[in-house]
Design an enzyme around this catalytic site. Structure first.
Site: not given
Ligand code: AMP
Length: 114
Positions: A87, A93-95, A100, A102
């Site tokens: 993302n 949807g990047q948070s 990274h 998935h």
């Molecule tokens: P995105 O929304 O593409 O940025 O994906 C971020 C991902 O990081 C989400 O699927 C979260 O569930 C995951 N995430 C957030 N914090 C952690 C953590 N401490 N360890 C592993 N995954 C995490």
């Protein structure tokens, strides 16, 4: 000190369930799995989004795919198949703002993605 969550995981400041690492990337299980297999593959280098990549990062991004292939083989999901998602920015949807990939597997996937 970096405020980046994934840099903290890389540096061992925050625990994660590591499944793979090499000199370029590491991979750990997602804390909120969306499939029976759901892990994240990150470059060791902090790059916030795909928009922030520079020419020197092109090979590094290839390492994410190479790691996905290796992990898929280790987990026995190569033949059934797996989905890779990256993302870019909040609208997609990047948070977490450290690039990274998935890697998801173990259930059916529809297209187009939600
Ligand atoms: P995105 O929304 O593409 O940025 O994906 C971020 C991902 O990081 C989400 O699927 C979260 O569930 C995951 N995430 C957030 N914090 C952690 C953590 N401490 N360890 C592993 N995954 C995490």
């Amino acid at each position: 000190m970096s405020d980046c969550l994934f840099c903290k995981i890389r540096d061992g400041e925050i625990p994660a369930d590591l499944v793979y690492e090499d000199e370029h990337v590491l991979a750990f299980n997602d804390v909120g799995p969306q499939a029976p297999v759901h892990l994240l593959i990150i470059p060791r280098k902090h790059i916030s989004t795909v928009n922030d990549m520079v020419e020197d990062d092109v090979l590094l991004m290839g390492h994410l795919f190479a790691a996905a292939k290796e992990i898929a083989a280790q987990k026995g999901i190569s033949e059934d198949g797996y989905r890779m998602v990256v993302n870019c920015n909040a609208g997609a949807g990047q948070s977490v703002f450290h690039i990274h990939m998935h890697l998801l597997a173990g259930r059916g996937f529809s297209w187009p993605p939600g």
